[in-house]
Design a protein around this motif. Structure first.
Motif, mmCIF file in Angstrom:
data_model
loop_
_atom_site.group_PDB
_atom_site.id
_atom_site.type_symbol
_atom_site.label_atom_id
_atom_site.label_comp_id
_atom_site.label_asym_id
_atom_site.label_seq_id
_atom_site.Cartn_x
_atom_site.Cartn_y
_atom_site.Cartn_z
ATOM 1 N N SER A 282 -22.859 33.024 18.509
ATOM 2 C CA SER A 282 -23.076 31.625 18.848
ATOM 3 C C SER A 282 -21.906 31.051 19.649
ATOM 4 O O SER A 282 -22.103 30.380 20.673
ATOM 5 C CB SER A 282 -23.286 30.809 17.580
ATOM 6 O OG SER A 282 -23.367 29.431 17.860
ATOM 7 N N THR B 21 -31.757 26.802 23.181
ATOM 8 C CA THR B 21 -30.601 25.957 22.908
ATOM 9 C C THR B 21 -30.663 24.711 23.783
ATOM 10 O O THR B 21 -30.884 24.808 24.993
ATOM 11 C CB THR B 21 -29.305 26.733 23.190
ATOM 12 O OG1 THR B 21 -29.258 27.878 22.345
ATOM 13 C CG2 THR B 21 -28.086 25.864 22.954
ATOM 14 N N VAL C 147 -23.476 21.774 23.155
ATOM 15 C CA VAL C 147 -24.886 21.948 22.780
ATOM 16 C C VAL C 147 -25.242 20.976 21.673
ATOM 17 O O VAL C 147 -24.406 20.563 20.869
ATOM 18 C CB VAL C 147 -25.169 23.398 22.324
ATOM 19 C CG1 VAL C 147 -24.868 24.362 23.451
ATOM 20 C CG2 VAL C 147 -24.358 23.772 21.089
ATOM 21 N N VAL D 51 -26.462 26.693 18.943
ATOM 22 C CA VAL D 51 -27.025 27.831 19.669
ATOM 23 C C VAL D 51 -28.052 28.524 18.784
ATOM 24 O O VAL D 51 -27.800 28.790 17.599
ATOM 25 C CB VAL D 51 -25.923 28.826 20.076
ATOM 26 C CG1 VAL D 51 -26.524 30.041 20.774
ATOM 27 C CG2 VAL D 51 -24.920 28.135 21.004
#
Length: 426
Positions: free
Chosen positions: A77, A153, A166, A171
């Motif tokens: 991630s 994502t 993000v 993720v």
């Protein structure tokens, strides 16, 4: 070790039956599953270069070793978050979306895994779970692979620009893929799940049948004639998918290539006409002439018309209403940069073409159009003549003609019809 053993116990995707799956649902990963390549770096590099330029690509390349270390030794991630930050920070969402629709679809389609696509395409409902940003992959998956649901994502946005971070839940890897699948299907279990790595195991356990795509043996990508949907319009400067090594070469070549392009432009513009051919060849430009150019026609005093109209597959030099028409098939060959774009600044087109290490033109003069097939001599409409010449050139170049126009191309790639509105000052 137990997780690894459990994952490897799943059958490979080539063992999956694809007949009679019209009513079934399939859930698949992207990198390494639907695509042969397991690394997403080339696609982040395309976005970085096409939407951010050469310095953005340089920044991405500089941080990629860190991203790789984090991905393989710390957290998958976190490694992907580094790639997202380096590629997206500060870019307009419109530009990222434009690259995804006009550029990435071509590179994605050239890496489609044949066995995964065989199973994926046979099912009536298709879902993709991917760690890649949704904005990058959704146009390809929905428009070209017929995916009904794409969960990826989600990137942060502020005032129309990507923040580089993000959104929650972060993720989409591991258990987060399983949670996303539950949000889409609830407690119902899809019939088929396809993955390629240990972190796909959580969502594979939720499927009735689970299959893995092995790293080896390597397989050939789905050929162009068997693609689910042909890529008619595509854009972008890069000719090849930029692996880390190729990206490094592009960055090192770029400044030298630009100065070389300036010299080549100067040679073509300033040298006397009889020396241009030899001058550009000395600077690495190859020009191949096939066929025989026609002799100049005699001047028609009654109409005061003279000269020959050469109708080319890329450029047309107009000499109005003459009936001396010669189709010319032209092919330009490039190894690094495309010499045209619909989204970028058109003034850079010749420079990008001439920045290729060994650019080449192949010019083929076809037979002159008979008088009875022209507007004046044969009474044909201009559209009929143009369509006939298009078919002649297409046959010579082994192309397939379409009914699309230049306006259709610009509408698909750039969101406009290609016209420039002139502004007048009061």
């Amino acid at each position: 070790m137990e997780t690894q053993t459990c994952f490897m116990s799943y059958p490979t995707v080539d063992k999956c039956e694809s007949i009679g799956r019209d009513n079934d649902t399939v859930v698949a990963d992207l990198d390494g599953t639907l695509l042969r390549g397991r690394s997403s770096f080339p696609y982040f590099a395309i976005v970085a270069f096409e939407a951010g330029g050469i310095f953005r690509l340089l920044f991405l390349l500089l941080v990629s070793p860190l991203a790789g270390f984090l991905y393989y030794f710390i957290s998958e991630s976190v490694g992907i978050q580094v790639l997202v930050f380096a590629s997206f920070t500060g870019l307009k969402i419109f530009d990222i979306d434009s690259v995804a629709k006009a550029v990435l679809v071509k590179f994605y389609s050239e890496d489609l895994h044949p066995e995964s696509w065989r199973v994926f395409s046979s099912c009536g409902r298709r879902c993709v779970l991917t760690a890649n940003p949704t904005v990058m992959v959704e146009p390809f998956l929905k428009d070209y692979l017929g995916a009904d649901v794409v969960v990826g994502t989600e990137i942060g946005v502020w005032r129309g620009r990507a923040t580089g971070f993000v959104k929650k839940p972060g993720v989409l890897v591991g258990e987060k893929k399983a949670s996303a699948l539950k949000e889409v299907f609830g407690e119902w279990s899809p019939q088929i799940g396809i993955g390629d790595r240990r972190t796909d195991l959580p969502f594979l356990k939720l499927c009735q049948e689970s299959y893995i795509v092995p790293k080896k043996p390597a397989v050939e990508a789905v050929t162009r004639d068997k693609l689910p949907k042909p890529i008619i319009f595509h854009d972008g400067r890069l000719v090849q998918k930029p692996t880390p090594l190729l990206a490094l070469f592009i960055i090192l070549w770029f400044p030298f290539g630009f100065f070389l392009a300036c010299f080549r432009v100067a040679a073509g513009s300033l040298l006397p006409a009889r020396f241009v051919y030899h001058g550009v060849r000395a600077l690495g430009i190859r020009v191949t002439i096939k066929g025989t150019p026609p002799p100049p026609p005699p001047t028609q005093k009654s109409t005061a018309q003279s000269g020959v109209l050469f109708i080319c597959s890329h450029r047309t030099l107009l000499d109005p209403l003459t009936d001396e028409i010669v189709p010319v098939a032209m092919v330009n060959k490039m190894s690094m940069f495309h010499g045209t774009t619909a989204r970028g600044w058109k003034g850079m087109d010749p420079f990008y073409f001439l920045m290729n290490p060994r650019p080449a033109y192949e010019v083929t003069f076809l037979d002159k159009l008979p008088c009875e097939l022209t507007c004046g001599g044969g009474g044909r409409s201009s559209h009929d003549v143009a369509n006939h010449i298009q078919r002649l050139i297409a046959v010579c170049l082994s192309y397939e003609c379409t009914s699309f126009t230049g306006k259709d191309k610009y509408k698909a790639l750039a969101g406009n019809d290609g016209t420039v509105v002139k502004k007048y000052k009061a």
